[in-house]
Scaffold this motif. Structure first.
Motif, PDB file in Angstrom:
ATOM      1  N   ARG A   1       0.850  -1.200   0.000  1.00 34.25           N
ATOM      2  CA  ARG A   1       0.000   0.000   0.000  1.00 34.25           C
ATOM      3  C   ARG A   1       0.871   1.230   0.000  1.00 34.25           C
ATOM      4  NH1 ARG A   1      -4.214  -1.416   4.459  1.00 34.25           N
ATOM      5  NH2 ARG A   1      -2.528  -0.605   5.729  1.00 34.25           N
ATOM      6  N   LYS A   2       0.367   2.295  -0.574  1.00 33.92           N
ATOM      7  CA  LYS A   2       1.109   3.536  -0.445  1.00 33.92           C
ATOM      8  C   LYS A   2       0.168   4.677  -0.096  1.00 33.92           C
ATOM      9  CE  LYS A   2       1.827   6.080  -4.535  1.00 33.92           C
ATOM     10  NZ  LYS A   2       2.163   6.162  -5.950  1.00 33.92           N
ATOM     11  N   LYS A   3       0.751   5.691   0.514  1.00 38.80           N
ATOM     12  CA  LYS A   3      -0.065   6.835   0.923  1.00 38.80           C
ATOM     13  C   LYS A   3       0.363   8.017   0.081  1.00 38.80           C
ATOM     14  CE  LYS A   3       0.457   8.970   4.805  1.00 38.80           C
ATOM     15  NZ  LYS A   3       0.655   9.186   6.252  1.00 38.80           N
ATOM     16  N   ASP A   4      -0.623   8.729  -0.498  1.00 33.37           N
ATOM     17  CA  ASP A   4      -0.240   9.902  -1.294  1.00 33.37           C
ATOM     18  C   ASP A   4      -0.215  11.153  -0.408  1.00 33.37           C
ATOM     19  OD1 ASP A   4      -2.850  10.457  -0.916  1.00 33.37           O
ATOM     20  OD2 ASP A   4      -3.484   9.956  -2.945  1.00 33.37           O
TER      21      ASP A   4
ATOM     22  N   ASN B   1      -4.359   9.650   1.355  1.00 34.13           N
ATOM     23  CA  ASN B   1      -5.193   8.516   0.937  1.00 34.13           C
ATOM     24  C   ASN B   1      -4.338   7.283   0.713  1.00 34.13           C
ATOM     25  OD1 ASN B   1      -7.494  10.101   0.920  1.00 34.13           O
ATOM     26  ND2 ASN B   1      -7.041  10.822  -1.179  1.00 34.13           N
ATOM     27  N   LEU B   2      -4.872   6.144   1.141  1.00 35.80           N
ATOM     28  CA  LEU B   2      -4.162   4.888   0.943  1.00 35.80           C
ATOM     29  C   LEU B   2      -4.596   4.279  -0.371  1.00 35.80           C
ATOM     30  CD1 LEU B   2      -4.526   3.372   4.493  1.00 35.80           C
ATOM     31  CD2 LEU B   2      -2.502   4.414   3.493  1.00 35.80           C
ATOM     32  N   SER B   3      -3.621   3.769  -1.117  1.00 34.07           N
ATOM     33  CA  SER B   3      -4.029   3.070  -2.331  1.00 34.07           C
ATOM     34  C   SER B   3      -3.198   1.813  -2.481  1.00 34.07           C
ATOM     35  CB  SER B   3      -3.845   3.981  -3.547  1.00 34.07           C
ATOM     36  OG  SER B   3      -2.488   4.309  -3.667  1.00 34.07           O
ATOM     37  N   GLN B   4      -3.820   0.839  -3.105  1.00 31.15           N
ATOM     38  CA  GLN B   4      -3.154  -0.443  -3.280  1.00 31.15           C
ATOM     39  C   GLN B   4      -2.230  -0.379  -4.486  1.00 31.15           C
ATOM     40  OE1 GLN B   4      -5.923  -3.728  -3.395  1.00 31.15           O
ATOM     41  NE2 GLN B   4      -4.643  -4.713  -4.927  1.00 31.15           N
ATOM     42  N   THR B   5      -1.089  -1.004  -4.375  1.00 35.98           N
ATOM     43  CA  THR B   5      -0.179  -1.021  -5.519  1.00 35.98           C
ATOM     44  C   THR B   5       0.478  -2.390  -5.570  1.00 35.98           C
ATOM     45  OG1 THR B   5       2.032  -0.261  -6.057  1.00 35.98           O
ATOM     46  CG2 THR B   5       1.193   0.392  -3.950  1.00 35.98           C
TER      47      THR B   5
END
Ligand code: SF4
Ligand code: SF4
Ligand code: SF4
Ligand code: SF4
Ligand code: FES
Lengths: 199, 536, 355
Positions: free
Chosen positions: B288-291, B295-299
């Motif tokens: 996961r990464k946070k922008d 916001n958390l997004s899956q990668t």
């Protein structure tokens, strides 16, 4: 058992010519041909017409209209027996699953809802939360029935339970107990009952 | 040394050992219930009766010591003792003992948790009569609740008193006793005092029959369906040897595995039942990464790592490599810490490496037998310390606080815990936080990159326990979370920084660690074996 | 309209008739085989599709056509694809020389309406004067279909089936040919039209019973029917030469087998049972009606022999291979030779019987 030796001389002239024996054979088959053929040539398969030709004369059973009634030892679809109070008899011991050569029984146990009624009988304390038989994998050997210490699983006379999907061919506890309701008097086919599941 | 003949085999053994000990050391089976190698000899089950030549009656093998006899009385002129456990007389005795034990036994093996590993079953096949002669009704004895973890199926009890002796001699709590007389005998606790010592689960293991059962395992599986994996408990720094028993990729129970150097035959209840929490914890499945906006997004791992590397490289340019900090973990294996250390010192070139660990608690208990539950609840504090060359994380925290460290790589692995106290505040100063942890916690949610990982039931590695013994733990189930393990993630990172690094297996990593680190020198993954190794 | 166009039109019409008759016949024969075999075994057979099962063959045909057409990787592709064709074509070609009805006198036909100046219309596609040779040669092409099929599939069972089939056909071709020689002796012609005419005027050649018997047996062997179906016996060879054929290619083997059945029956009828001859009746007496009757009678005669084929198949077990060869070479061949010689002698003695 004593062996009895029968000597048949097949090298007779009569046999060697073939024709006499062939002719006799042809006559025999002709007899059968006429017996069935003459009577049934025009019969269409509705129930009414099927009745016209008694089963003594033919081996064919006009399946959906007529149904074969298996012999008592027949090993068909399973059922899960229940006691007088409609509680499943199965104690989830997994003896059946262990005995099963096809590995098609899946059981998950839990404490039974009626455990408190039997303080001195630990057997009734356990019952299957999930009991599933994958009849597609089952080979109907009957080992599960043999292994069961509680006479909980039995193979019934039901043979027509083909399904349209693999999911429907997995029989869970509800279905297996429903089969018990339908077959407990052993008159499933005599009474013309049908499995009322989704296939 | 006395020379004896045991079931036809000629042995020379130490005087003073019991017949049963000698037999089991030499692979001869003498059936027994009440004897346990770590408990005192009770001699009450009578199953171990053997014929000893020259003795007027059958003798119990568990309590009869091997003795020298005077030369004049040696049997056949050479043997000090001639023992036979298979003689007609002994077999008859075994048969009747079995019959007595089964007299009031419910034989409800189909629903008994012990079935499959039950001595009563085994010996019934091996030594029993095979049928019941008694026609009398059995005395019913209902099931009882002994404590929070243990239930007693009273009627199955054969009154071997192992459980009672366990509480007396190992725990020292004297919680169990036998009450009543004759066929009304039963195991009881003192009124109002349930069985709740912290080793209580062990009574279910040592009970030779299905009388004492753990409520955790009750009804959950039949033992012959369980897949067994030997491993090491991660509950505290003792490093007890355990056997993880699984079915359909789910852990069903954990049992102690005998290792006389560590835990003998026992484990504590925390380790025995603790797997539930770890197994049911909320997990990270994908990196996961946070922008910027939080916001958390899956990668996926490749992109995440590429971005991490890019970011670290740019930070390295602005500041110095020193601005990248690394925190190893006392909850991570030796291999993981080794890789992190390598990444820090060799590849990134930063010496800011710390050791992150949960505080040592004061929950330390020593039982009568010497069995100890440690207050240090980390499985690998010593190993991590040796590898990382750091005692704790204080230094790193300080450097973050005063802005010397801008980016941090962090190994997690603390069960049930995200941030340690104060960490949230400290880490908010960072420009980049990369976390390798399996938990979906506040820590992994606030990290810029959280790369996932596996819990220790799902991976392989080594821990170094508080006695400085290096032991292997093994994968018992497949992962419920990430598909890549921590060592794989770390190696991906290393490859991304430095193409010359070749990914290798856990065993190889350990062998390399053994080559490079003084403490581990001389060990290999293979040589660790079942018992583990101390510093050579 | 000139004579050529006329001939062309009528030939095309006759071809259409014969083909339709054979192919429709095949579907009916397949159904008959299934139902009769059922009756013989006290079963009912397929009785659901359309009126009591009449549509079964069509349904099966549709099924075969829409089934996936699998061509295994290891086959010899060209030969594999050719085999069913080679099998099917001769089976249909034989129909060309069989006279299937009395000659329609020119005056009787309504076709003068077309302005045609007609000759008598012979109900036979090609009245060639070597009809019998044509029959013998074309039937033996069929075996190439089997051999090719067996070879192309690249598997031992198919190959064995094909080998057996070819050996069997060669063995039985001899008695077949010789028994036909007896007929030719009696008829004095190789033309099938002529043979029928001779029978119509005199007696049916069934009089020469030994020749008939040998011919019948040899025809059984030629068509690969039980008791001589060693080429495809399931127990030993899976399905013999068509093991790895699927879909309609398999269907073509099946069609060919039954087409052969019909044409062979037609030949038996033509050679020994007077062809289209209606006994004790002058077919030309009632014009077109008489001709029609002759065609129907011909069909009935064929049907009887088709029934015989089926009946025998479901009554007799299969021969062993050595028995088959034994029968072919040691029994049928001498008998057929004797028949030829005997017939010739008799023909000399009773010159006047036929000619
Ligand atoms: S009948 Fe045999 S295969 Fe089927 S479920 Fe029972 S034991 Fe298994
Ligand atoms: S069906 Fe019988 S054998 Fe199977 S789990 Fe239930 S009680 Fe045990
Ligand atoms: S204790 Fe052993 S013998 Fe007794 S019921 Fe349990 S498994 Fe069976
Ligand atoms: S409960 Fe088990 S260990 Fe305790 S006395 Fe009974 S049989 Fe022995
Ligand atoms: S083991 Fe010896 S008496 Fe129980």
């Amino acid at each position: 058992m004593a062996t009895k030796t029968i000597s048949v001389d097949i090298k007779t002239v009569k046999n060697d010519v073939y024709l006499v024996e062939i002719f006799k054979g042809l006559l025999l088959t002709l007899k059968h041909f006429l017996k069935i053929g003459a009577k049934s040539a025009y019969l269409a398969p509705t129930e009414r017409r099927a009745g016209k030709l008694s089963t003594n004369n033919r081996a064919t059973i006009q399946y959906p209209e007529e149904k074969w009634v298996p012999y008592p030892q027949y090993r068909g679809l399973h059922r899960l027996n229940k006691d007088e109070q409609d509680r499943t008899k199965c104690v989830a011991c997994e003896m059946c699953a262990t005995a099963c050569p096809a590995d098609c029984i899946f059981i998950e146990a839990e404490r039974s809802p009626w455990a408190d009624e039997f303080p001195n009988d630990p057997k009734r304390e356990k019952h299957p939360k999930i009991y599933e038989i994958d009849v597609l994998r089952c080979i109907f050997c009957g080992f599960c029935e043999e292994a069961c210490p509680c006479e909980a699983i039995e193979l019934t006379e039901i043979y027509d339970f083909a399904a349209y999907s693999r999911e429907n061919a997995v029989y869970d506890k509800e279905k297996l107990e429903r089969v018990y309701d339908l077959t407990k008097d052993g008159k499933f086919y005599q009474e013309g009952r049908k499995l009322d599941f989704e296939f | 040394m006395p020379k004896i003949k045991l079931n036809g085999r000629v042995l020379e053994v130490e005087a003073g050992k019991t017949i049963l000990q000698v037999a089991s050391e030499n692979g001869i089976e003498i059936p027994h219930y009440c004897y346990h190698p770590k408990l005192s000899v009770a001699g009450n089950c009578r199953m171990c009766l053997v014929e000893v030549q020259g003795m007027p009656k059958l003798a119990t093998a568990c309590s009869t010591p091997i003795m020298n006899s005077p030369p004049a009385r040696k049997i056949d002129g050479e043997f000090d003792m001639v023992i036979n456990s298979k003689s007609e007389e002994a077999a008859a005795a075994q048969k009747s003992v079995m019959e007595f034990l089964l007299l009031n036994h419910p034989t409800d093996c189909p629903v008994c948790d012990k079935a499959g590993e039950c001595r009563l079953q085994d010996y019934s096949y091996g030594y029993g009569r095979g049928y019941r002669r008694a026609v009398e009704e059995k005395t019913p004895k209902p099931k009882k609740d002994l404590g929070p973890n243990i239930a007693l199926y009273t009627q199955r009890c054969i009154l071997c008193s192992r459980c009672v002796r366990f509480c007396d001699e190992i725990v020292g709590s004297h919680e169990l006793a036998i009450a009543n007389r004759g066929c009304h005998d039963e195991i009881v606790t003192y009124p109002g005092k349930p069985l709740e010592n912290r080793l209580s689960g062990n009574v279910a293991d040592i009970c030779p029959v299905g009388a004492l059962v753990t409520k955790d395992f009750l009804f959950s599986a039949r033992v012959w369906n369980l897949k067994k994996t030997s491993s090491v408990c991660s509950g505290c720094s003792a490093g007890c040897n355990i056997q993880i028993e699984t079915m359909a990729e789910k852990i069903k129970r954990i049992q102690p595995k005998n290792n006389e150097n560590v835990n003998s035959y026992w484990i504590c209840d925390d380790g025995r039942f603790g797997y539930n929490e770890i197994q049911d914890a909320k997990r990270i499945k994908y990196p996961r990464k946070k922008d910027q906006s939080g916001n958390l997004s899956q990668t996926d791992l490749k992109t995440a790592i590429a971005e991490v590397v890019e970011k670290v490289n740019s930070l390295k340019k602005i500041y110095k490599p020193k601005a990248i900090g690394f925190l190893g973990s006392a909850h991570a294996s030796n291999e993981e810490n080794f890789l992190l250390n390598k990444l820090a010192r060799k590849i990134v070139g930063s010496s800011n490496v710390g050791l992150r660990a949960a505080e040592i608690t004061n929950d330390e208990v020593v039982f009568k037998s010497g069995f100890k539950i440690y207050g240090d609840k980390t499985p690998n504090r010593f190993g991590a310390k040796v590898i990382l060359g750091s005692e704790n994380a204080q230094e790193i925290y300080e450097k973050i606080k005063n802005g010397e460290i801008k980016a941090l790589f962090l190994l997690g692995g603390i069960p049930e815990t995200g941030f340690l106290p104060h960490e949230e505040e400290i880490f908010s100063k960072l420009e980049l936080l990369v976390v390798v942890d399996y938990l979906d916690s506040d820590l992994t949610q606030s990290a810029d990159f959280s790369l996932g990982g596996k819990n220790y039931f799902e991976k392989q590695g080594t821990f170094t326990n508080v006695q400085e013994r290096v032991q292997k733990f093994n994968q018992a189930v497949s992962s419920q979370g990430s598909f890549v393990s921590d060592v794989e993630i770390l190696q991906e990172l290393m490859v991304a920084f430095d193409k010359s690094w070749k990914e290798i297996a856990v065993s190889e990593i350990f062998n390399q660690l053994a080559k490079e680190n003084e403490f581990f020198r001389g060990m290999t993954f293979y040589k660790l074996g079942q018992e583990g190794m101390l510093k050579q | 309209m000139d004579a050529f166009t006329q001939n062309l039109i009528f030939t095309v019409l006759k071809i259409a008739f014969v083909l339709t008759f054979t192919l429709l016949g095949v579907t009916m024969v397949i159904l008959a085989e299934r139902r009769f075999s059922a009756f013989i075994q006290d079963r009912l057979g397929p009785n659901r599709t359309w009126f009591g099962g009449l549509g079964q063959s069509f349904a099966d045909g549709i099924k075969l056509i829409v089934k996936e057409d699998v061509i295994p990787n290891h086959v010899d592709r060209l030969v594999y694809l050719l085999a069913p064709v080679v099998m099917m074509t001769p089976a249909l070609m034989i129909g060309a020389v069989i006279p299937f009805g009395a000659t329609i006198p020119s005056g009787e036909l309504w076709l003068p309406l077309l302005g045609a100046n007609l000759e008598n219309l012979v109900l036979q596609i090609a009245n060639i004067n070597v009809g019998i040779l044509y029959f013998v040669s074309v039937t033996s092409i069929g075996v190439y279909g089997i051999v090719m099929g067996g070879w192309a599939q690249n598997n031992k069972y198919s190959l064995l089936g094909a080998l057996r089939a070819s050996a069997q056909m060669i063995s039985y071709e001899l008695p077949l040919g010789l028994s036909v020689v007896a007929v030719v002796l009696m008829a004095g012609s190789l033309s099938l039209g002529e043979i029928v005419k001779v029978q119509q005027e005199g007696f049916w050649f069934i009089l020469n019973f030994p020749a008939f018997l040998v011919f019948l047996i040899a025809v059984f062997a030629e068509t690969n029917r039980l008791p001589f179906d060693l080429a495809e016996c399931e127990q030993e060879l899976v399905a013999g030469y068509h093991t790895e054929y699927s879909s309609m290619k398999f269907g073509m083997f099946l069609l060919a087998e039954y087409a052969n059945l019909i044409t062979s029956s037609a030949f038996i009828v033509t050679l020994f049972f007077g062809g289209w001859d209606v006994p004790f009746y002058d077919e030309t007496a009632h014009g077109l009606a008489g001709v029609l009757l002759s065609v129907i009678v011909f069909a009935i005669k064929i049907s009887f022999f088709v029934f015989l084929f089926i009946w025998v198949r479901w009554s007799l077990p299969r021969f062993r291979y050595d028995q088959l060869m034994h029968l072919g070479w040691k029994r049928l061949l001498p008998i057929s030779l004797a028949t030829v010689v005997g017939t010739a002698i008799l023909m000399v003695l009773f010159k006047d019987l036929y000619h």
